[in-house]
Scaffold this motif. Structure first.
Motif, PDB file in Angstrom:
ATOM      1  N   MET A 183       0.844  -1.185   0.000  1.00 42.47           N
ATOM      2  CA  MET A 183       0.000   0.000   0.000  1.00 42.47           C
ATOM      3  C   MET A 183       0.887   1.245   0.000  1.00 42.47           C
ATOM      4  O   MET A 183       1.807   1.365   0.793  1.00 42.47           O
ATOM      5  N   GLN A 184       0.597   2.168  -0.875  1.00 46.05           N
ATOM      6  CA  GLN A 184       1.358   3.398  -0.971  1.00 46.05           C
ATOM      7  C   GLN A 184       0.634   4.509  -0.221  1.00 46.05           C
ATOM      8  O   GLN A 184      -0.587   4.628  -0.293  1.00 46.05           O
ATOM      9  N   SER A 185       1.382   5.319   0.508  1.00 44.48           N
ATOM     10  CA  SER A 185       0.790   6.436   1.250  1.00 44.48           C
ATOM     11  C   SER A 185       0.371   7.543   0.294  1.00 44.48           C
ATOM     12  O   SER A 185       0.951   7.717  -0.776  1.00 44.48           O
ATOM     13  N   LEU A 186      -0.625   8.295   0.699  1.00 45.90           N
ATOM     14  CA  LEU A 186      -1.120   9.409  -0.086  1.00 45.90           C
ATOM     15  C   LEU A 186      -1.130  10.645   0.790  1.00 45.90           C
ATOM     16  O   LEU A 186      -1.560  10.590   1.934  1.00 45.90           O
ATOM     17  N   CYS A 187      -0.640  11.735   0.259  1.00 45.61           N
ATOM     18  CA  CYS A 187      -0.577  12.986   1.010  1.00 45.61           C
ATOM     19  C   CYS A 187      -1.341  14.053   0.234  1.00 45.61           C
ATOM     20  O   CYS A 187      -0.990  14.375  -0.897  1.00 45.61           O
TER      21      CYS A 187
ATOM     22  N   LYS B 186      10.612  13.209   4.887  1.00 41.18           N
ATOM     23  CA  LYS B 186       9.631  12.259   5.407  1.00 41.18           C
ATOM     24  C   LYS B 186       8.513  13.105   5.996  1.00 41.18           C
ATOM     25  O   LYS B 186       8.724  13.852   6.942  1.00 41.18           O
ATOM     26  N   VAL B 187       7.330  13.009   5.422  1.00 41.83           N
ATOM     27  CA  VAL B 187       6.199  13.829   5.839  1.00 41.83           C
ATOM     28  C   VAL B 187       5.319  13.008   6.767  1.00 41.83           C
ATOM     29  O   VAL B 187       4.850  11.933   6.413  1.00 41.83           O
TER      30      VAL B 187
END
Length: 88
Positions: A1-5, A30-31
């Motif tokens: 799963m890829q993070s979404l910002c 790194k957010v």
């Protein structure tokens, strides 16, 4: 799963520019916090006002005085403001 910002355009463009500079130096961003609903902002503001609660200081803000979080722009009172955004 890829993070979404999810960010406003100004913030995204600023982060992209900073990331490009950092990558050339061998670093990366790194957010931790991209979108925060108002109820979370309200909780964060309550936490920031409680100067005795420094349980996570060593891990998350070791070099920042908690009583300066608002004045120095680390925390804004609403999710749409960028009180502390400084793109240099």
């Amino acid at each position: 799963m890829q993070s979404l910002c999810l960010l406003i355009r100004q913030a995204a463009e600023g982060l992209r520019a900073a990331q490009r500079r950092l990558l050339r130096q061998g670093y990366t961003l790194k957010v931790y916090d991209c979108y925060r609903p108002q109820r979370a902002v309200d909780h964060f503001v309550r936490w920031a006002k409680d100067l005795s609660d420094e349980q996570m200081k060593a891990e998350f803000y070791p070099n920042v005085a908690k009583d300066r979080l608002f004045a120095d722009g680390y925390i804004a009172r609403s999710p749409g403001t960028a009180a502390g955004a400084r793109w240099t």
